[in-house]
Design a protein around this motif. Structure first.
Motif, PDB file in Angstrom:
ATOM      1  N   SER A  45       5.263 149.564 -53.889  1.00  0.00           N
ATOM      2  CA  SER A  45       5.931 151.084 -54.487  1.00  0.00           C
ATOM      3  C   SER A  45       6.620 151.578 -55.667  1.00  0.00           C
ATOM      4  N   SER A  46       6.147 152.368 -56.236  1.00  0.00           N
ATOM      5  CA  SER A  46       6.206 152.276 -58.316  1.00  0.00           C
ATOM      6  C   SER A  46       8.392 153.035 -58.206  1.00  0.00           C
ATOM      7  N   GLY A  47       9.082 153.849 -58.775  1.00  0.00           N
ATOM      8  CA  GLY A  47       9.172 155.156 -58.676  1.00  0.00           C
ATOM      9  C   GLY A  47      11.020 154.219 -58.842  1.00  0.00           C
ATOM     10  N   ALA A  48      11.259 152.734 -58.650  1.00  0.00           N
ATOM     11  CA  ALA A  48      12.419 152.582 -59.242  1.00  0.00           C
ATOM     12  C   ALA A  48      13.113 152.815 -60.156  1.00  0.00           C
ATOM     13  N   GLN A  49      12.615 152.996 -61.298  1.00  0.00           N
ATOM     14  CA  GLN A  49      13.085 153.623 -62.417  1.00  0.00           C
ATOM     15  C   GLN A  49      13.082 154.776 -62.606  1.00  0.00           C
ATOM     16  N   ALA A  50      11.883 155.880 -62.230  1.00  0.00           N
ATOM     17  CA  ALA A  50      12.595 157.065 -61.729  1.00  0.00           C
ATOM     18  C   ALA A  50      13.714 157.550 -61.091  1.00  0.00           C
ATOM     19  N   ILE A 131       6.874 146.669 -51.488  1.00  0.00           N
ATOM     20  CA  ILE A 131       6.734 146.160 -52.751  1.00  0.00           C
ATOM     21  C   ILE A 131       7.003 146.163 -54.013  1.00  0.00           C
ATOM     22  N   ASN A 132       7.764 146.170 -54.686  1.00  0.00           N
ATOM     23  CA  ASN A 132       7.397 146.746 -56.536  1.00  0.00           C
ATOM     24  C   ASN A 132       8.155 144.833 -56.943  1.00  0.00           C
ATOM     25  N   GLU A 133       7.487 145.130 -58.809  1.00  0.00           N
ATOM     26  CA  GLU A 133       8.092 144.416 -59.319  1.00  0.00           C
ATOM     27  C   GLU A 133       9.510 144.007 -59.579  1.00  0.00           C
ATOM     28  N   ASN A 134       9.330 142.912 -59.986  1.00  0.00           N
ATOM     29  CA  ASN A 134      11.234 142.887 -59.860  1.00  0.00           C
ATOM     30  C   ASN A 134      11.758 143.184 -61.324  1.00  0.00           C
ATOM     31  N   ASP A 135      11.788 144.131 -61.611  1.00  0.00           N
ATOM     32  CA  ASP A 135      12.209 144.942 -62.913  1.00  0.00           C
ATOM     33  C   ASP A 135      13.016 144.441 -63.731  1.00  0.00           C
ATOM     34  N   ALA A 136      14.349 144.749 -62.571  1.00  0.00           N
ATOM     35  CA  ALA A 136      15.845 143.974 -63.038  1.00  0.00           C
ATOM     36  C   ALA A 136      15.612 142.802 -64.038  1.00  0.00           C
ATOM     37  N   ASP A 146       2.619 146.599 -64.415  1.00  0.00           N
ATOM     38  CA  ASP A 146       2.141 148.141 -63.850  1.00  0.00           C
ATOM     39  C   ASP A 146       1.854 147.611 -62.643  1.00  0.00           C
ATOM     40  N   ASN A 147       2.188 148.917 -61.902  1.00  0.00           N
ATOM     41  CA  ASN A 147       2.378 148.406 -60.476  1.00  0.00           C
ATOM     42  C   ASN A 147       0.138 148.566 -59.578  1.00  0.00           C
ATOM     43  N   ASP A 148      -0.831 149.176 -60.826  1.00  0.00           N
ATOM     44  CA  ASP A 148      -2.465 149.268 -60.320  1.00  0.00           C
ATOM     45  C   ASP A 148      -2.401 147.628 -60.649  1.00  0.00           C
TER      46      ASP A 148
HETATM   47  N1  GLU Z   1       7.624 148.827 -61.569  1.00  0.00           N
HETATM   48  C1  GLU Z   1       7.487 150.586 -62.110  1.00  0.00           C
HETATM   49  C2  GLU Z   1       9.068 151.307 -60.783  1.00  0.00           C
HETATM   50  O1  GLU Z   1       9.172 151.113 -60.435  1.00  0.00           O
HETATM   51  C3  GLU Z   1       6.667 150.944 -61.826  1.00  0.00           C
HETATM   52  C4  GLU Z   1       5.419 150.441 -62.637  1.00  0.00           C
HETATM   53  C5  GLU Z   1       3.667 150.947 -62.829  1.00  0.00           C
HETATM   54  O2  GLU Z   1       4.394 152.451 -62.284  1.00  0.00           O
HETATM   55  O3  GLU Z   1       2.812 150.541 -63.105  1.00  0.00           O
HETATM   56  O4  GLU Z   1       9.277 151.795 -61.960  1.00  0.00           O
END
Ligand code: GLU
Length: 366
Positions: A45-50, A131-136, A146-148
């Motif tokens: 799942s993306s969307g953390a920054q949003a 799962i998401n990338e550990n952006d922090a 990128d999450n793809d």
């Molecule tokens: N990890 C980023 C987020 O949750 C999204 C990266 C992506 O959309 O590819 O904001």
């Protein structure tokens, strides 16, 4: 069937600047339904920054530049994102579990296995891993970006059968459908080539996050690990169920190798961390497609961990294969030549008699 489903930010926000609970509820419902149909589902799942922008009332256009600001947004938004998932899955009495990864977690063998074991344990409990990338905490060097691509790495990590990337487009078109009225949806891609990238108006080596190029990169990675990949619209009704049922939806990328082949190729490309010398009986059994049992091992050389690749030698000390070992070298050394009963005394009841499983073994033909 094990499926990785990847949601882009635009799918979770329904194209707005905020997480859209109705869209998320509908996705959760479809996932619950797919699980009831027997599928195991892993969510990326993306969307953390949003969600961070939403919480802080920051407009995307006004967002200050720089990595630290994005990290801050993700740190604020990730918990909000998880709470939103918790709430919608909670309506179906399904638990969720947050897993945050970086490239470094998947590049290092020990951390790779650790992440895999954790996600396996989550699936075992019928919990949905999100799962998401550990952006922090990412830096340029360790981020996937990128999450793809992250979802393709997860597909490989978890040996999933299918990667489903849900986005705001129906799939891959022969040209950009916003500009070319003749553009047609490509239903099936047998092999991803430069021509495939050209359809998306991009090249393999271009930069950029999100969009069709990273989806094609991800699809390429997934099919090479023996999975299928699908790009489809996240707003299409019943899209997850349809794809899980094998219906033609969006663009399907066929696996380029079987999963076992992909695994064996990978094993053959690894540098062995040690050697296990086996007796003639075991060498013959391996040739017939059997696993290497502790009882057939004679000698251990080198220091290795569970999950590392080791070379298997015959009594003439010639390499006959490479395989992923199930015991660390110190335990393997004590297990040498032991039958099940002796192994149980050494390692406890139910001890695995297999040192290297046949599925984790690539024989060297010579
Ligand atoms: N990890 C980023 C987020 O949750 C999204 C990266 C992506 O959309 O590819 O904001």
């Amino acid at each position: 069937m094990r499926i990785v489903v990847k949601f882009g930010t635009s799918t979770l926000t329904a194209g707005t600047a905020k997480l859209n609970p109705r869209a998320m509820l509908e996705l959760a419902r479809q996932i619950v339904q797919a699980r009831e149909g027997g599928a195991e589902v892993i969510v990326v799942s993306s969307g953390a920054q949003a969600a961070g922008r939403e919480r802080l009332g920051v407009l995307r256009a006004q967002q200050p530049p720089g990595m630290a600001y994005k990290q801050m947004l993700a740190a604020v938004g990730q918990s909000h994102l998880m709470r939103a998932w918790e709430r919608v899955f909670g309506l179906f009495e399904v638990e969720v579990a947050q897993v945050l990864l970086t490239r470094a977690d998947l590049g290092d063998r020990r951390r790779y296995l650790n992440a895999r074991d954790a996600i396996e344990a989550i699936l075992d409990q019928r919990i949905v891993p999100i799962i998401n990338e550990n952006d922090a905490v990412v830096t340029e060097e360790i981020k996937v970006g990128d999450n793809d691509n992250l979802s393709a790495l997860v597909t490989n990590l978890m040996a999933a059968d299918l990667l489903l990337m849900l986005t705001d487009q129906e799939g891959l078109f022969t040209a950009d459908p916003r500009r070319d009225p003749q553009a047609q949806l490509v239903a099936r891609v047998e092999a991803i080539t430069d021509a495939t990238y050209a359809m998306a108006g991009t090249s393999r080596t271009g930069l950029g996050t999100g969009g069709m190029m990273t989806k094609l990169q991800a699809a390429e990675l997934a099919v090479r690990s023996g999975a299928s990949a699908v790009i489809a619209s996240g707003t299409r009704p019943e899209v997850i169920a349809q794809v899980a049922a094998g219906q033609a939806v969006g663009t399907l990328f066929a696996p380029s190798v079987t999963r076992v082949e992909a695994r064996k190729r990978w094993i053959l490309a690894e540098r062995p961390a040690g050697v296990i010398v086996v007796d003639d009986g075991a060498a013959r059994a391996l040739g017939r497609g059997k696993s290497l049992l502790a009882v057939g091992a004679r000698e251990i050389r080198g220091t290795f961990d569970r999950g590392e690749v080791v070379a298997i030698h015959n009594l003439k000390d010639r390499p006959i294969g490479l395989g992923i070992v199930r015991y660390a070298s110190d335990i393997a050394a004590r297990a040498l030549g032991k039958q099940s009963a002796a192994l149980a005394r050494l390692l406890g009841e139910g001890a695995d008699p297999i040192l290297v499983h046949a599925d984790d073994l690539a024989l060297i033909v010579g």
